[in-house]
Motif scaffolding. Structure first.
Motif, PDB file in Angstrom:
ATOM      1  N   THR B  63       0.899  -0.972   0.523  1.00 23.68           N
ATOM      2  CA  THR B  63       0.034   0.071  -0.133  1.00 23.68           C
ATOM      3  C   THR B  63       1.052   1.442  -0.154  1.00 23.68           C
ATOM      4  O   THR B  63       2.257   1.176   0.482  1.00 23.68           O
ATOM      5  CB  THR B  63      -1.169   0.428   1.004  1.00 23.68           C
ATOM      6  N   SER B  64       0.492   2.334  -0.225  1.00 24.34           N
ATOM      7  CA  SER B  64       0.954   3.788  -0.031  1.00 24.34           C
ATOM      8  C   SER B  64       1.447   3.882   1.302  1.00 24.34           C
ATOM      9  O   SER B  64       2.390   4.526   1.497  1.00 24.34           O
ATOM     10  CB  SER B  64      -0.104   4.818  -0.465  1.00 24.34           C
ATOM     11  N   GLU B  65       0.647   3.453   2.114  1.00 21.06           N
ATOM     12  CA  GLU B  65       0.757   4.019   3.177  1.00 21.06           C
ATOM     13  C   GLU B  65       1.612   2.958   4.011  1.00 21.06           C
ATOM     14  O   GLU B  65       2.937   3.365   4.717  1.00 21.06           O
ATOM     15  CB  GLU B  65      -0.522   3.218   3.807  1.00 21.06           C
ATOM     16  N   TYR B  66       2.458   2.052   3.547  1.00 19.65           N
ATOM     17  CA  TYR B  66       3.444   0.691   3.717  1.00 19.65           C
ATOM     18  C   TYR B  66       4.710   1.546   3.156  1.00 19.65           C
ATOM     19  O   TYR B  66       5.561   2.216   4.207  1.00 19.65           O
ATOM     20  CB  TYR B  66       2.957  -0.237   2.985  1.00 19.65           C
ATOM     21  N   THR B  67       4.811   1.772   1.573  1.00 17.75           N
ATOM     22  CA  THR B  67       6.494   2.845   1.096  1.00 17.75           C
ATOM     23  C   THR B  67       6.215   4.214   2.128  1.00 17.75           C
ATOM     24  O   THR B  67       7.048   4.438   1.781  1.00 17.75           O
ATOM     25  CB  THR B  67       5.689   3.155   0.044  1.00 17.75           C
ATOM     26  N   LYS B  68       4.967   4.572   2.261  1.00 19.49           N
ATOM     27  CA  LYS B  68       5.125   6.002   2.871  1.00 19.49           C
ATOM     28  C   LYS B  68       6.113   6.047   4.481  1.00 19.49           C
ATOM     29  O   LYS B  68       6.490   6.665   4.407  1.00 19.49           O
ATOM     30  CB  LYS B  68       3.280   6.605   3.238  1.00 19.49           C
ATOM     31  N   ILE B  69       5.625   4.707   5.551  1.00 18.54           N
ATOM     32  CA  ILE B  69       6.238   4.779   6.469  1.00 18.54           C
ATOM     33  C   ILE B  69       7.797   4.309   6.546  1.00 18.54           C
ATOM     34  O   ILE B  69       8.460   4.991   7.004  1.00 18.54           O
ATOM     35  CB  ILE B  69       5.407   4.305   7.435  1.00 18.54           C
ATOM     36  N   LEU B  70       8.041   3.681   5.920  1.00 14.85           N
ATOM     37  CA  LEU B  70       9.476   3.120   5.002  1.00 14.85           C
ATOM     38  C   LEU B  70      10.185   4.259   4.589  1.00 14.85           C
ATOM     39  O   LEU B  70      11.071   4.491   5.412  1.00 14.85           O
ATOM     40  CB  LEU B  70       8.832   2.016   4.827  1.00 14.85           C
ATOM     41  N   SER B  71       9.685   5.202   4.168  1.00 18.34           N
ATOM     42  CA  SER B  71      10.363   5.728   2.977  1.00 18.34           C
ATOM     43  C   SER B  71      10.637   7.226   4.625  1.00 18.34           C
ATOM     44  O   SER B  71      11.678   8.269   4.801  1.00 18.34           O
ATOM     45  CB  SER B  71       9.861   6.963   2.444  1.00 18.34           C
ATOM     46  N   GLU B  72       9.757   7.707   4.526  1.00 22.97           N
ATOM     47  CA  GLU B  72       9.963   8.815   5.720  1.00 22.97           C
ATOM     48  C   GLU B  72      11.128   8.444   7.539  1.00 22.97           C
ATOM     49  O   GLU B  72      11.665   8.737   7.625  1.00 22.97           O
ATOM     50  CB  GLU B  72       8.339   9.163   6.460  1.00 22.97           C
ATOM     51  N   ASP B  73      10.841   6.562   7.484  1.00 27.92           N
ATOM     52  CA  ASP B  73      12.155   6.550   8.043  1.00 27.92           C
ATOM     53  C   ASP B  73      13.506   5.971   7.757  1.00 27.92           C
ATOM     54  O   ASP B  73      14.050   5.735   7.704  1.00 27.92           O
ATOM     55  CB  ASP B  73      11.506   5.031   8.699  1.00 27.92           C
ATOM     56  N   GLY B  74      13.619   6.775   6.164  1.00 30.97           N
ATOM     57  CA  GLY B  74      14.849   6.449   5.503  1.00 30.97           C
ATOM     58  C   GLY B  74      15.187   4.969   4.414  1.00 30.97           C
ATOM     59  O   GLY B  74      16.322   5.436   4.291  1.00 30.97           O
ATOM     60  N   TRP B  75      13.939   4.255   4.530  1.00 27.30           N
ATOM     61  CA  TRP B  75      14.649   2.979   3.849  1.00 27.30           C
ATOM     62  C   TRP B  75      13.844   3.749   2.219  1.00 27.30           C
ATOM     63  O   TRP B  75      13.248   4.127   1.902  1.00 27.30           O
ATOM     64  CB  TRP B  75      13.329   2.566   4.661  1.00 27.30           C
TER      65      TRP B  75
END
Lengths: 119, 179
Positions: B63-75
């Motif tokens: 989901t976009s929610e998944y990619t969002k949380i991960l990328s915000e955390d620097g992944w």
């Protein structure tokens, strides 16, 4: 723990007896619920928990995402809209009940721990 | 620019080996650039040696929610197909992890164990048809080729499923012991 969850306990996505499945709670789950006593989004929770534990606990992004999905499914938290295209969550009444009973349990642990004899 | 390409076979029950190998490659200056061929051909680009944490993850739906949380955390996320992703993050000091508790790892593992099990059913049908073939026609070259492909596949599937089952059992035990 998971072995005593049966399909019958889960009705319409909400658990009949969430306390049974969530207490005792993992440290991660406890802090995520605690952080959601105020509206927050996923990454915000990581930062909040890191701040209140003075940097001791940094929850992984995968753990946050997985736990939020599970909490939402089990009715412990509710989505409350979006901010900057980020999904915001807040603790539900069920969530509050669980958080409170877990808090009481932890207080009891700490209280009884005071009686550890000095060595 | 120097490039390297490797073929590596891996499955749902041994991806930690791939994570470790990717990290070793990064330490020796080969940074993962792309993954093709059902996630089994890895291409690297030569650069400075880097400390990078690689975490392989599975999501029923990315989901976009998944990619969002991960990328915000620097992944950084590389999707490799069928719900599998490789997340990577450069670091100094302590190696960052995508999952920091056993509960979420178990939840994720349970999800792909079910997906895995659902792919086992058609395979069982293939195997059944195989046995019927033999009963009807006896031995011939087609049957021999067929069984030499299908049998190792069935065995590999069963092996992976056993590994998944025991990994989840260990996780459940660890969670129980903590409480």
């Amino acid at each position: 723990m998971y072995s005593d969850i049966s399909r019958r306990d889960i009705k319409g996505g909400k658990m009949k007896n969430p306390e049974k499945d969530y207490i005792p709670m993992s440290e991660t789950a406890y802090y995520i619920l605690l952080a959601l006593t105020e509206e927050c989004h996923g990454y915000g929770i990581i930062q909040k928990v890191e701040a209140i534990t003075s940097g001791r606990l940094r929850i992984g992004a995968g753990t946050i995402y997985g736990t939020l999905s599970k909490f939402e499914k089990d009715g412990l938290i509710n989505p409350v809209g979006e901010e900057d295209r980020k999904k915001m969550y807040k603790i539900s009444e069920t969530g509050k009940t669980i958080l409170k009973s877990e808090y009481k349990r932890i207080c009891e642990l700490a209280e009884n721990g005071k009686e550890i004899p000095e060595v | 620019m120097k490039e390297k390409k490797y073929f590596k076979f891996w499955h749902a029950a041994n991806f930690e080996k791939i994570e470790k190998w990717l990290e070793e490659m990064a330490k020796s200056g080969y940074i993962l650039k792309g993954v093709t061929f059902a996630g089994m051909i890895f291409s690297f680009e030569k650069s400075e040696p880097k400390k990078i944490s690689y975490c392989i993850d599975y999501q029923m739906k990315i989901t976009s929610e998944y990619t969002k949380i991960l990328s915000e955390d620097g992944w950084k996320i590389k999707e490799i197909g069928s719900g599998w992703v490789i997340a990577s993050k450069e670091y100094n000091g302590k190696r960052p992890e995508l999952y920091t508790d056993y509960e979420s790892i178990l939840e994720r593992n349970k999800k792909y164990s079910w997906v895995f099990l659902s792919t086992l059913a058609p395979l069982a049908l293939v195997f059944q048809s195989l046995i019927r073939f033999f009963e009807d026609d006896g031995f011939n070259i087609f049957n021999a080729v067929y069984i030499s492909v299908a049998l190792p596949l069935v065995i590999l599937y069963l092996y992976i499923f056993m590994r998944l089952f025991f990994t989840n059992k260990t996780l459940r035990k660890k969670i129980k012991e903590r409480k």
